[in-house]
Design an enzyme around this catalytic site. Structure first.
Site, short mmCIF file in Angstrom:
data_model
loop_
_atom_site.label_atom_id
_atom_site.label_comp_id
_atom_site.label_asym_id
_atom_site.label_seq_id
_atom_site.Cartn_x
_atom_site.Cartn_y
_atom_site.Cartn_z
N GLU A 199 0.83 -1.19 0.00
CA GLU A 199 0.00 0.00 0.00
C GLU A 199 0.88 1.26 0.00
O GLU A 199 1.82 1.37 0.78
CB GLU A 199 -0.88 -0.01 1.25
CG GLU A 199 -1.88 1.12 1.34
CD GLU A 199 -2.73 0.99 2.60
OE1 GLU A 199 -3.71 0.22 2.56
OE2 GLU A 199 -2.43 1.64 3.61
N ASP A 221 -3.84 3.94 -1.93
CA ASP A 221 -4.86 3.96 -0.88
C ASP A 221 -5.44 5.37 -0.70
O ASP A 221 -4.73 6.31 -0.34
CB ASP A 221 -4.26 3.48 0.44
CG ASP A 221 -5.28 3.44 1.55
OD1 ASP A 221 -6.37 2.88 1.34
OD2 ASP A 221 -5.00 3.98 2.64
#
Length: 282
Positions: A199, A221
């Site tokens: 992420e 994200d």
């Protein structure tokens, strides 16, 4: 690790235990043991049908002698009045199976219908919609099957079949590089051939991850569409890319137009209305 078939068998055993218990006393008291009949799976709402094979498995788990005639395949668009399949045999078996097979088919058809709506929004683009782990406990395999039936793709099944390094992992590990290095070393040490996804919270994270060996996919994200477009440009095809967080049916197309490979959407499985249908005698 249990196979998909074993997990579905466990689910059906639990479903029968909680619904039938020590017997369907209404059916047992009103229907003679030798009674034979027919029931039809009748669609009452427009959508995408899914879960037919599992519904038939429900019937055959209770009574292998039930005869099935299938008219419509999973993944097909259905309308009110359509008959997906008919079942013929013991009336007692048909009645005992009714609620369990409807619960499964309605849920799976709802997931497939929702997925088709999302994927249709991306028509003409390379971007594919992904599910998440936000599934009904015990029904994950079936709900993920329904996503595929609706035209989407599956993300990881669980915590065991992919490494997904998220913000908490990164912070606890002491940074991006340390988290990725440890993941690679873990796979080597334990002979695990697992994809590694990481992420990214900033464009700087994207730049660093796009150059790291061993990273297969970068997740953007909670990026805005504009930031996502910049991130895709930075990655430049070196890794797979995925958008996640804050994405709705209304802004899905905008994210897809950034060129991102995948968009993960929890709503495919956690915010679904079952498709209306019935299992009626005829």
């Amino acid at each position: 690790m249990k196979s998909k078939e074993e997990l579905i068998k466990d689910l059906l055993d639990l479903a029968f235990a909680e619904d039938i218990g020590d017997g369907d006393h209404t059916t047992l008291s009103t229907i003679p043991e030798e009674a034979q009949g027919r029931s039809k799976l009748l669609i009452k709402e427009k959508g995408i049908v899914a879960g037919t094979d599992t519904a038939i498995k429900v019937l055959h788990e209770l009574d292998p002698d039930i005869k099935i005639t299938k008219y419509i395949e999973d993944g097909s668009e259905v309308n009110p009045g359509d008959i997906v399949f008919t079942a013929e045999g013991s009336v007692r078996s048909l009645l005992m199976a009714e609620r369990t097979l409807l619960n499964i088919m309605q849920r799976m058809s709802g997931v497939a219908t929702m997925t088709r709506k999302y994927q249709d929004k991306l028509q003409g683009l390379k971007t594919k919609v992904l599910d998440t782990r936000k599934t009904t406990p015990g029904m994950r395999m079936l709900e993920k099957e329904a996503v595929k039936t609706g035209g989407g793709e599956n993300h990881r099944i669980g915590l065991f079949d992919m490494i997904l390094i998220k913000d908490n992992h990164i912070d606890f590990a002491g940074g991006l590089e340390k988290a990725v290095e440890r993941a690679i070393e873990y796979c080597k040490k334990n002979n695990k051939n697992l994809k590694i996804e990481v992420e990214a919270r900033t464009l700087d994270d994207v730049k660093r991850l796009s150059e790291m060996e061993g990273v297969d996919r970068i997740m953007f994200d909670n990026f805005t569409p504009q930031l996502t477009k910049e991130a895709v440009k930075i990655v430049d095809g070196k890794k797979e890319t995925e958008s996640s967080g804050g994405i709705t049916i209304e802004n899905l197309r905008e994210y897809g137009e950034t060129g991102v490979d995948y968009i993960s959407v929890g709503a495919l499985t956690h915010s679904v209305k079952g498709l209306d249908m019935s299992f009626k005698a005829f």
